[in-house]
Design a protein around this motif. Sequence first.
Motif, mmCIF file in Angstrom:
data_model
loop_
_atom_site.group_PDB
_atom_site.id
_atom_site.type_symbol
_atom_site.label_atom_id
_atom_site.label_comp_id
_atom_site.label_asym_id
_atom_site.label_seq_id
_atom_site.Cartn_x
_atom_site.Cartn_y
_atom_site.Cartn_z
ATOM 1 N N SER A 100 0.833 -1.204 0.000
ATOM 2 C CA SER A 100 0.000 0.000 0.000
ATOM 3 C C SER A 100 0.869 1.255 0.000
ATOM 4 C CB SER A 100 -0.936 0.012 1.207
ATOM 5 O OG SER A 100 -0.186 0.146 2.381
ATOM 6 N N VAL A 101 0.368 2.276 -0.672
ATOM 7 C CA VAL A 101 1.146 3.504 -0.831
ATOM 8 C C VAL A 101 1.160 4.298 0.475
ATOM 9 C CG1 VAL A 101 1.415 5.592 -2.242
ATOM 10 C CG2 VAL A 101 0.384 3.539 -3.224
ATOM 11 N N GLN A 102 -0.061 4.475 1.039
ATOM 12 C CA GLN A 102 -0.161 5.265 2.256
ATOM 13 C C GLN A 102 -0.364 4.343 3.450
ATOM 14 O OE1 GLN A 102 -3.307 8.020 1.245
ATOM 15 N NE2 GLN A 102 -1.870 9.702 1.467
ATOM 16 N N GLY A 103 0.691 3.767 3.913
ATOM 17 C CA GLY A 103 0.565 2.825 5.011
ATOM 18 C C GLY A 103 0.307 3.518 6.332
ATOM 19 N N ASP A 104 -0.446 2.839 7.179
ATOM 20 C CA ASP A 104 -0.675 3.325 8.526
ATOM 21 C C ASP A 104 0.599 3.002 9.320
ATOM 22 O OD1 ASP A 104 -1.585 3.912 11.031
ATOM 23 O OD2 ASP A 104 -2.805 2.110 11.223
ATOM 24 N N THR A 105 1.109 4.004 10.027
ATOM 25 C CA THR A 105 2.388 3.782 10.703
ATOM 26 C C THR A 105 2.232 3.656 12.224
ATOM 27 O OG1 THR A 105 2.752 6.159 10.774
ATOM 28 C CG2 THR A 105 3.743 4.966 8.940
ATOM 29 N N SER A 106 0.980 3.535 12.690
ATOM 30 C CA SER A 106 0.775 3.539 14.140
ATOM 31 C C SER A 106 1.457 2.355 14.826
ATOM 32 C CB SER A 106 -0.715 3.567 14.464
ATOM 33 O OG SER A 106 -1.356 2.481 13.840
ATOM 34 N N HIS A 107 1.618 1.252 14.099
ATOM 35 C CA HIS A 107 2.273 0.085 14.722
ATOM 36 C C HIS A 107 3.734 0.390 15.074
ATOM 37 C CE1 HIS A 107 4.036 -1.245 10.737
ATOM 38 N NE2 HIS A 107 3.122 -0.391 10.362
ATOM 39 N N TYR A 108 4.349 1.293 14.294
ATOM 40 C CA TYR A 108 5.737 1.663 14.614
ATOM 41 C C TYR A 108 5.809 2.472 15.911
ATOM 42 C CZ TYR A 108 7.422 0.083 10.063
ATOM 43 O OH TYR A 108 7.765 -0.676 8.987
ATOM 44 N N VAL A 109 4.724 3.218 16.190
ATOM 45 C CA VAL A 109 4.688 4.002 17.437
ATOM 46 C C VAL A 109 4.735 3.041 18.632
ATOM 47 C CG1 VAL A 109 3.375 5.669 18.802
ATOM 48 C CG2 VAL A 109 3.351 5.814 16.317
ATOM 49 N N ILE A 110 3.917 2.003 18.541
ATOM 50 C CA ILE A 110 3.895 1.015 19.639
ATOM 51 C C ILE A 110 5.267 0.358 19.760
ATOM 52 C CG2 ILE A 110 2.877 -1.156 20.446
ATOM 53 C CD1 ILE A 110 0.274 -0.353 19.183
ATOM 54 N N MET A 111 5.814 -0.043 18.615
ATOM 55 C CA MET A 111 7.107 -0.741 18.650
ATOM 56 C C MET A 111 8.192 0.168 19.236
ATOM 57 S SD MET A 111 6.335 -3.688 17.796
ATOM 58 C CE MET A 111 7.950 -4.385 18.056
ATOM 59 N N SER A 112 8.203 1.423 18.802
ATOM 60 C CA SER A 112 9.273 2.305 19.282
ATOM 61 C C SER A 112 9.179 2.486 20.800
ATOM 62 C CB SER A 112 9.229 3.649 18.545
ATOM 63 O OG SER A 112 8.423 4.558 19.206
ATOM 64 N N ASN A 113 7.949 2.571 21.321
ATOM 65 C CA ASN A 113 7.793 2.705 22.769
ATOM 66 C C ASN A 113 8.206 1.429 23.509
ATOM 67 O OD1 ASN A 113 6.976 5.331 22.627
ATOM 68 N ND2 ASN A 113 4.796 4.845 22.627
ATOM 69 N N MET A 114 7.883 0.304 22.909
ATOM 70 C CA MET A 114 8.277 -0.964 23.558
ATOM 71 C C MET A 114 9.795 -1.118 23.559
ATOM 72 S SD MET A 114 5.354 -3.738 22.506
ATOM 73 C CE MET A 114 5.691 -4.929 23.807
ATOM 74 N N TYR A 115 10.424 -0.746 22.437
ATOM 75 C CA TYR A 115 11.893 -0.816 22.361
ATOM 76 C C TYR A 115 12.523 0.133 23.371
ATOM 77 C CZ TYR A 115 11.665 -3.608 18.068
ATOM 78 O OH TYR A 115 11.443 -4.594 17.151
ATOM 79 N N ALA A 116 11.897 1.327 23.507
ATOM 80 C CA ALA A 116 12.434 2.311 24.442
ATOM 81 C C ALA A 116 12.423 1.746 25.869
ATOM 82 C CB ALA A 116 11.616 3.593 24.376
ATOM 83 N N GLU A 117 11.303 1.119 26.223
ATOM 84 C CA GLU A 117 11.194 0.567 27.574
ATOM 85 C C GLU A 117 12.156 -0.586 27.804
ATOM 86 O OE1 GLU A 117 7.122 -0.334 28.592
ATOM 87 O OE2 GLU A 117 6.623 1.777 28.285
ATOM 88 N N ALA A 118 12.438 -1.321 26.725
ATOM 89 C CA ALA A 118 13.367 -2.452 26.855
ATOM 90 C C ALA A 118 14.820 -1.989 26.757
ATOM 91 C CB ALA A 118 13.053 -3.483 25.774
ATOM 92 N N GLY A 119 15.015 -0.691 26.564
ATOM 93 C CA GLY A 119 16.374 -0.145 26.469
ATOM 94 C C GLY A 119 17.051 -0.442 25.143
#
Length: 538
Positions: free
Chosen positions: A384-403
Motif C-alpha cells: 500500500s502507498v499510504q501505510g498506517d504507521t501507528s504500529h511503529y509508534v507502539i514498537m518504538s515505545n516498547m523498544y524504548a522501555e526495553a532499552g
Amino acid sequence: MITATLSTLQSLPLSSPSHSSSSYSLRHSHGRPFESFENGFRRSSQTHRFDYVDYQETPYRVIERYREMVLIYNNGAFSNLAFAPVLKACSKASALNPGKQIHAQAIKSGLSSDVFVQTSLLAMYSSCGEMETVFNLFDKIPHRNVVTWTAMMDACLRSEQPSRAAVVFCEMQRAGVRPDNFSIVSLLSACARLGALNLGRWVHSFIEKEGLELTVFIGTALVDMYCKCGSIDDALMVFNSMKKKNVQSWNVMLHGLSVHGRGEEALQLFFEMEMDIGIRPNEVTFVGILCGCSHSGLVEEGRFYFDLMWSKYGIEPTVKHYGCMVDLLGRAGLLEEAFKMVMEMPIPPNPVIWGSLLSACRAQNNLGMAERVNQRIIEIHRDSVQGDTSHYVIMSNMYAEAGLNNKMAEARIKIGKKPKGRSWIEIGCDVHEFTVGDVSHSMWLKIKVMLNEIMKKREDHGEEDLQNPHSEKVAVAFGLLSTSSPMPIRIVKNLRICEDCHGVMKLISEVYEREIVLRDCTRFHRFMGGLCSCKDYW
DNA sequence: GTAGGGTTAG
C-alpha cells in the motif's frame, strides 16, 4: 462495439414496445411489478408506454435495460421519467461512467435543468465520490426542493463532512424549505458523527414540536445520535418509547450499550431482542454483542456468543467478529489464544486485527510476540502507498522501555509524518471544527505542563473512571446546557482552541500510541471529563 | 409517476 450493439438489438423482442412491456409484467406478475413510466421515452410526437425498471433487479440490469431502450429510440426524445430511475441504479452501483453518459444524454435532451434529473445526478455523483461535481451541480440548481437538499446533506455525510451537512440543513431552513423525515434523519446522523449532543437535543425537540411521527427510521436515528453523543440514558428512553422497532433499532441500542462499557445490559437487551417475535438478529447484532463482551471483559460470554451466532442463527463470522474476539482475548491477557485465533481464522486477517493484537502485546509487555505481529503488519502494508504507521509508534515505545535504543530509533524513522486528524466540539450552540497535530504551537511548553497536570488528575480518578462517559459533566464544562432557538448552528472556521484541548489531542495520540482521527468528539469529551478550560477561553 | 434516510471490530 458494433457487435455488442447488434447482439443487444437481437436480444430485444421484435414486437412493439407496449407488447414487450406486458410480457415483462407477466413474467413478474407474482412479484412487485415493473414501475411503469409512460412518457419515459418518446419517438417523434408519438408516446410509447415503456417499462424498463424493476427495483428487484440488480442496478446493472437496470442500466442495461435503459441502454436497450436508448438503442431503440436513439432518434427520439426522453422525458425526465427516463433518467431518474436509471441514475438511481447508477448510484446504487457507484457506476460513474454510465452515470456520466446518462448525464450527457440528459443535457442533449434539454432536461438537465429538471429538478428530478438534477437531484438524481447529484446523488449519483455523490455515491461515486465525485464531490467537486456534486458541489458545482448543487450551486447550479435554482429550484431546490427538500429532496435536493437532503441529497446534498447525504453527499456531505458520505464525504465525511458532517458539519457541512448541518450547514446545508440550516441553509435549507433559511430558504424556507420545510424539513421532512428524510432530512431530519440526515441531520441526526450529522449530529451523531459530530458528537453534537446539544444540537441533537434541539432536533429531538423539533421533532416533538412539529408533531413528526417517531417512525422506526427517526427513532433509530435518535437512539444512535444519543449513543454517539454519550447520552446513553436518553438513548434508552427513546428506544423504550419506540412503538415499532426493527433489527437496526435493536442493533443501534445494543452497540450503544456495548461501547459505553455496559456489556451486561447489552446482553440483557439481546435476550429481550430474541424474545421479540419477528426480529431476527443479524451479523451486525453479533458485532455489537461481541464488542460489548470485549469492552466489559466478559470472556466466557464472548466465546459463547461467538459460537451461538453460527450454531443457532447460521451466521458466518466476518472479519469484524474475529476482530472483537481477538480484542477480547488480547485484553484478557490470553495472547497465545488470540494469536492462534488470528492464524487459524478462515478469512485473511487485516491490519485492524493485527493492530489490536499488537496493542494487547504492548499491554502485556510481550516484546517477542509484538515483533512477530509487527512483521505481519509490515507485510500487509508493503504494497500500500499510504501505510498506517501507528504500529511503529507502539514498537518504538516498547523498544524504548526495553532499552533497545537502536531499534527504537529505527522505528521512529518509520513513523514519518502523520496525517492530520480532525475533530469537532460543540460549544454553546456552535459546532467547532479543528485539526490536530500542529507541532508549531508557541505555547507548547506551557501546554506540556498543563497536560502533565491533567494526566495526573486522570490517574487520580483511576483508569476505570475513564471508561465512563462524562457527557453531562462535559456539557456543563463546555457551557452546552443552554439552549437557544431558533437557529442552533454556526460553524466557526479556523478555530482557536484552548491550550488544554490542543495539547490533549496530541497527548491522546501519545498515550494510546496510535494515530487518532476523531470522527466525533464523544471520546474526546469523555477524555476531557470537564477538566479543560475551553469555557474560559471562549 | 421519477430523485434523498438509520446500525458494524481497534
